[in-house]
Design an enzyme around this catalytic site. Structure first.
Site, PDB file in Angstrom:
ATOM      1  CG  LEU A  45      55.264 -15.765  14.890  1.00  0.00           C
ATOM      2  CD1 LEU A  45      55.560 -15.275  15.327  1.00  0.00           C
ATOM      3  CD2 LEU A  45      54.728 -16.324  13.051  1.00  0.00           C
ATOM      4  CG  ASP A  46      55.326 -22.969  11.502  1.00  0.00           C
ATOM      5  OD1 ASP A  46      54.130 -23.517  12.406  1.00  0.00           O
ATOM      6  OD2 ASP A  46      55.034 -22.074  10.651  1.00  0.00           O
TER       7      ASP A  46
END
Length: 196
Positions: A45-46
């Site tokens: 996940l960024d």
């Protein structure tokens, strides 16, 4: 000698990198939350995205879940600027051009009300004259910053992004920064999924 596999579900907060090593003091890493040796995230996940992250030391399962050929479902709650119209929803469902790639069809629906999410620190930018809406988007692929690029491509920039499920795993009330081991039933379903 037997090898003990670990399977961890983590609610990644905003501003945390999906890795254990710190490249810059600007962002926290998984090391600040999870003190379990030799586990690694399945996918990522960024730093500016939140939600469910699965970590394991089971390389075979990690490969099956991360490989695009197996196309497991990932569901996101996405807060966007303005209220998407039917045309935008249809484009997201059928596929949009992002860079030099056309996305696969996705399950997309406009949520009638804000989903049960925790407050974010820092909060999203708020503009009095511009409403926001929440979408539920389920993908079977995971290109870099795909959801953000998809909503931007149809004219509704993403303000907040939370992954709420991966395959059969749900975030289910886990608070930001909390983690737990998978239950035996979750693990059984996940293994059954990963061999189909």
């Amino acid at each position: 000698m037997t090898f003990d596999y670990r399977y961890i579900i983590f609610h990644k907060p905003y501003g945390v990198l999906s890795q254990f090593t710190q490249e810059t003091p600007k962002h926290s890493t998984l090391k600040d939350y999870i003190d379990v040796p030799d586990v690694y995230p399945v996918g990522r996940l960024d730093w500016d995205s939140e939600g469910l992250l699965l970590l394991t030391n089971d390389g075979r399962l990690q490969h099956r879940l991360a490989h695009p050929r197996f196309g497991h479902k990932r569901t996101y709650w996405v807060q966007v600027e303005r209220i998407p119209d039917a045309d935008a929803i249809n484009k997201l469902q059928t596929g949009v051009e992002i860079q030099d790639y056309r996305t696969r069809p996705a399950e997309v629906k406009l949520l009638p009300e804000e989903p049960p999410v925790c407050d974010r620190t820092p909060p999203i930018r708020f503009r009095k004259n511009i409403p926001t809406a929440w979408l539920e988007i389920t993908l079977t692929e995971g290109k870099n910053r795909q959801v953000r690029r998809m909503t931007a491509a149809v004219g509704y920039p993403t303000l907040r992004l939370l992954r709420v499920s991966i395959a059969n795993l749900q975030l289910d009330g886990l608070q930001p920064g909390q983690w737990r081991e998978l239950t035996p039933s979750e693990l059984k379903l996940l293994h059954n999924f990963s061999v189909t």
